[in-house]
Every structure is written in C-alpha cells, then in structure tokens.
Design a protein around this motif. Structure first.
Motif, PDB file in Angstrom:
ATOM      1  N   LYS A 117       0.823  -1.211   0.000  1.00 53.23           N
ATOM      2  CA  LYS A 117       0.000   0.000   0.000  1.00 53.23           C
ATOM      3  C   LYS A 117       0.857   1.260   0.000  1.00 53.23           C
ATOM      4  O   LYS A 117       0.542   2.244  -0.691  1.00 53.23           O
ATOM      5  N   TYR A 118       1.934   1.267   0.745  1.00 58.73           N
ATOM      6  CA  TYR A 118       2.738   2.483   0.908  1.00 58.73           C
ATOM      7  C   TYR A 118       4.127   2.391   0.262  1.00 58.73           C
ATOM      8  O   TYR A 118       5.006   3.177   0.578  1.00 58.73           O
ATOM      9  N   GLY A 137       2.134   6.585   5.736  1.00 53.95           N
ATOM     10  CA  GLY A 137       0.823   6.296   6.297  1.00 53.95           C
ATOM     11  C   GLY A 137       0.517   7.035   7.574  1.00 53.95           C
ATOM     12  O   GLY A 137      -0.657   7.273   7.904  1.00 53.95           O
ATOM     13  N   LEU A 138       1.572   7.435   8.315  1.00 53.50           N
ATOM     14  CA  LEU A 138       1.355   8.077   9.616  1.00 53.50           C
ATOM     15  C   LEU A 138       2.012   9.452   9.720  1.00 53.50           C
ATOM     16  O   LEU A 138       1.341  10.440  10.000  1.00 53.50           O
ATOM     17  N   MET A 153      10.222   7.242  14.447  1.00 52.38           N
ATOM     18  CA  MET A 153       9.946   5.800  14.450  1.00 52.38           C
ATOM     19  C   MET A 153      10.367   5.149  13.128  1.00 52.38           C
ATOM     20  O   MET A 153      10.888   4.038  13.101  1.00 52.38           O
ATOM     21  N   ALA A 154      10.126   5.841  12.008  1.00 48.77           N
ATOM     22  CA  ALA A 154      10.509   5.302  10.704  1.00 48.77           C
ATOM     23  C   ALA A 154      12.018   5.151  10.602  1.00 48.77           C
ATOM     24  O   ALA A 154      12.534   4.112  10.163  1.00 48.77           O
ATOM     25  N   PHE A 456      -1.923   1.379  14.611  1.00 55.92           N
ATOM     26  CA  PHE A 456      -2.467   2.680  14.226  1.00 55.92           C
ATOM     27  C   PHE A 456      -2.993   2.690  12.791  1.00 55.92           C
ATOM     28  O   PHE A 456      -3.834   3.535  12.455  1.00 55.92           O
ATOM     29  N   LEU A 457      -2.514   1.788  11.949  1.00 56.47           N
ATOM     30  CA  LEU A 457      -2.999   1.713  10.570  1.00 56.47           C
ATOM     31  C   LEU A 457      -3.927   0.521  10.352  1.00 56.47           C
ATOM     32  O   LEU A 457      -4.206   0.144   9.215  1.00 56.47           O
TER      33      LEU A 457
END
Length: 478
Positions: A117-118, A137-138, A153-154, A456-457
C-alpha cells in the motif's frame, strides 16, 4: 562485577520478557479478530502464491518475494529453537508455539498489505516496508509532535534493521554453519568461512532479483528435505504419535502431565517459552518480511498480503509443529534421550533414522542458515538505503542532482554489501555469545515501531481488505 555479555543477557531477558510477548501476541489477537480471522483464507493464499500477476508492478514474482522472506525466516530457530523451547518449557511449549503461528498469520497479512500500500518507486525499484508505511501512512498525515514522533519511528526501524542484520543475518548464521561443519565433518572454520562468504557474495552482489532467483530454488528444496526427514522419523515413531499429541496438548495447560524432568513447570512458564519461540521463529510482527513483500509483482495490496501470510503458516504452523511432534514422539520412543540440552534434541531425534538421518539434518541446517544470510542481507540493504535517502539528499545545503544522488546511493549500497560480507566471514571464526544477545535486543527494538504502525494503521488494513477480499474483488487491480 558483571561482564558486558552478562549485562546484555539481562537486558535481552527484560526486553523479550512478558511486556514484549503481550505486545506481540496482543497484536496477533487484535488483528485476527478485526480482520475476521484471515487464517480461513490460507488455502486461497497458497494458490495465489503459486501464480504470477501478469503485467503487475513490481521487481520479483509473488512466489519469489515469499521464498526470499521464507529464506530469512526459516533458520536454525526452527531446528534448535523448538528443541530449546521443549527443554525449558516442556512438551506443552509446542502447542503455544503452534498457536502463536496460527494467530501470527493475521499480523503477517497486515504487514504485507501495508508494505504494498505504501511502497514507492525509486531508482527503478519498488521500495517498502514498515519505515515507508510509518512515513507515508502516519508521519505525513500527522501534525506537530505526532508528525515528528512517527518520523523518528521510521528512521529508528530502518536503523535497528540495519544493525540487527549484522547479528541475526550474518555473524550468527555463519557461525552456525562453521560450527556444524567443524563438529560434523571436521572442516576448519577458516575454510568454511571463506566458502560461505564467496557463495553469499555471488548472490548478494546481484541484488534482489539474484537473491529471489536463488531462494526460489533453495527454499522449496531445503524445506522439502527437512520435512521429509521429520515425516520419516514420525513413521518410525508411528505408535507414539498420538501419545505425543496428547502430551503436547495436556501439558500446555497442565505442565506436570509431562512427567519426568518436566515436573515443576508452571503454565505461564510453558506458555512463555512456546510463545516466545513461535514469535522469534516466524518473525510475524518483527517487520522484516514486509521489506521484500513490497517488491512483489501484485495487482493489489491484499493479494500480496495473503501471499505473505503463508510464510508464517509454512514456518511455524507446519515446520515448527513437525519439529515439535518429532522431538516429543522421539522422547517417548527412546527414554534414553536427554531433555536437558534443547540445542541437541532435534539432532538426537534425527539420529534415529539409520544412515541418512545425520546427513539430512546437517544439510537442512546448513541451507537454512545460508538462506537466512541471503534474506537478511537484503533487509539490511533496504534499511541502509532508507537512512541514506534521508541524510544525503543535500550536501552543504544544496540538493544533489539525480545523477549525483544515484551515484552516492550505489556507493552506499556497495559499501554495505562489502561490510556485510566481512561480518559473514568474521562470524565463521569467532565466538558469538555477545552478538547473540545484541541480535535479540535489536530484533525487539525493530518490532516496537512496526507493531505501533500495524495498530495505528489497522483501519487502513480493514478498508483495503473490505475493498478487495470481503467484497470478492481479489483479482481487481488497485
């Protein structure tokens, strides 16, 4: 005064204690319920994994992506790890290991979906994984402190992945190969290290397509050979199979039912060792497999999510379960087998196959470890590339031209590959107690950002699942 290794052992024990197990298992259960038990689609997922999505975007086939992920996942943990869980947690640990695999299918499904998706296209390649899902996504959809938090976080996930690669992905696996080669065949670790390093270089330097081609051949062969060995033992122990299954289930909830050296264990201890081994073996929630899933040629995110979920099915639900039943039935059939050393329980079980038992286990162990080197080599490379992208777009405040950026990225990638191969050789010839503990710690640190991303996703995962799977549009293009 405690040594550094003793300190790291304590830290590793705390990190992989109940909080981490609860977070991982809780995510498995949460996604299983919210996604309406995606485990029921496993047959459909297996069928999709064997097909090619023609004209779909991606670098490798869905099967190639799956086997590359399995190459990194199916390792010595499936052989030694299950035996250790049984020695420490009793036969009931096999049940909890298996149950964790069943529930982990939902988490691996979610990871694969978000990876596609991302994912993004860069330098002609499809890049994805938790770091991209977290960023696009976030982070990019948040504001203020939340935006900065997700960006950190990424980067953290990519960093921990790159560091963990030098442990679980290279030195630990190479050491397992050299140790077994020396103990079983008397070959010097120096020689083995050189051979393994050259073989790994021949594959890794060719990039993801080279790795995928190798894994598509190696993984089915090595898994098939090992499974055949387990089935052979079960045929020999046929009269003890039902008793072994009964003992595994009964001792999962009543450890004293195991009898003998297993008396005195608690249900919590049995569950802990089984769950921890299952989680560590199938890597569901760790965030590693989605990195290669993002490269798959697939029509839509859900198709690759289903394919990815079969990785946990094969690794834990099938291979780890077979290993567990094989060991427990052998303990019942041959009371002389010592349960004190989990590391050699599988070896003792295979020794009961006349003539070919030892060669099957040796070949299985060596190929499992080598394939893990290939898979994790790719994971680390993608982590390094993500970090390089974030920190080298500009030099002295000026943006790089596309040509300059491509040249620098290739240089960084090649440097990483060389360093990775050096650690493969070093792992073959040095003691690795310290590295084992560091690997455990960084694996746990990888899991935290990924699990937060999944939670969260989860709404996005549900939305995509409804769009393609629940509505019957699994063959539709995204």
């Amino acid at each position: 005064m405690e040594s550094l290794n003793e300190i790291l052992t304590r830290i590793s024990g705390v990190i992989w204690g109940y909080p981490m197990i609860i977070l991982l298992l809780g995510t498995h259960i949460f996604l299983t319920i919210r996604l309406r038990f995606p485990q029921r689609h496993i047959i459909k997922a297996i069928r999709i994994s064997l097909k090619k999505d023609k004209n779909a975007t991606g670098e490798v086939s869905q099967f190639g992506a799956l086997t590359t992920a399995l190459a990194a996942t199916i390792g010595t943990g499936n052989i030694v790890g299950v035996g250790t869980a049984i020695a420490l947690g009793g036969p009931g640990a096999v049940f909890w290991c298996w149950l964790t695999g069943v529930l982990g299918i939902a988490t691996k499904y979610g990871e694969g979906l978000l990876a596609v998706k991302y994912r993004i296209k860069s330098e002609g390649r499809m890049l994805g994984g938790p770091m991209y899902a977290i960023e696009y996504g976030l982070a990019n959809k948040s504001k203020g402190i939340a935006r900065h938090f997700w960006k950190v976080m990424a980067v953290a996930f990519a960093f921990f992945t790159a560091i963990a690669t030098f442990g679980i992905g290279s030195t630990v696996q190479a050491n397992a190969i050299s140790t077994m080669s020396y103990e079983m065949c008397g070959i010097s670790p120096v020689v083995v290290g050189g051979i393994v390093t050259i073989m790994a270089a021949a594959v890794i330097m060719g990039g993801i397509k080279s790795i995928a081609r190798c894994c598509q051949t190696l993984v089915p062969l090595m898994a098939g050979l090992y499974i055949t060995g387990c089935i052979a033992i079960l045929i020999i122990n046929s009269q003890y199979i039902w008793s072994a299954l009964q003992l595994i289930v009964e001792s999962a909830f009543n450890p004293s039912a195991a009898g003998g050296g297993f008396i005195g264990l608690s249900i919590m201890l049995t569950a802990r060792y089984g769950i921890a081994r299952g989680l560590f073996s199938n890597e569901s929630g760790l965030g590693s497999a989605p990195i290669v899933a993002a490269s798959a040629q697939t029509k839509n995110p859900v198709r690759q999510a289903l394919v990815s979920s079969t990785g946990t099915f094969w690794d834990t639900v099938i291979i780890c379960a077979l290993t567990g039943i094989t060991i427990v039935s052998s303990i019942l059939a041959y009371p002389d087998i010592s349960i004190s050393d989990g590391g050699i329980l599988t070896q003792l079980a295979f020794s009961k196959i006349p003539y070919i038992g030892k060669p099957i286990l040796v070949i299985g162990s060596l190929t499992f470890a080598f394939s893990t080197i290939l898979g994790w080599g790719l994971y680390g490379e993608r982590g390094i590339e993500y970090l390089a992208d974030k920190f080298m777009r500009h030099v002295n405040g000026k943006p790089l031209t596309p040509e300059q950026y491509s040249a620098r990225l290739r240089a960084v990638t090649n440097i990483y590959r060389i360093v990775f191969l050096i650690t493969v050789y070093l792992g073959s010839v040095v003691s690795l107690n310290l590295v084992w503990n560091l690997s455990d710690i960084f694996n746990a640190l990888m899991a935290v950002p990924n699990l937060l991303c999944l939670l969260f996703l989860s709404g996005v995962i549900v939305k995509e699942t409804h769009k393609f799977l629940w509505s019957g549009n699994i063959d539709a293009e995204d």
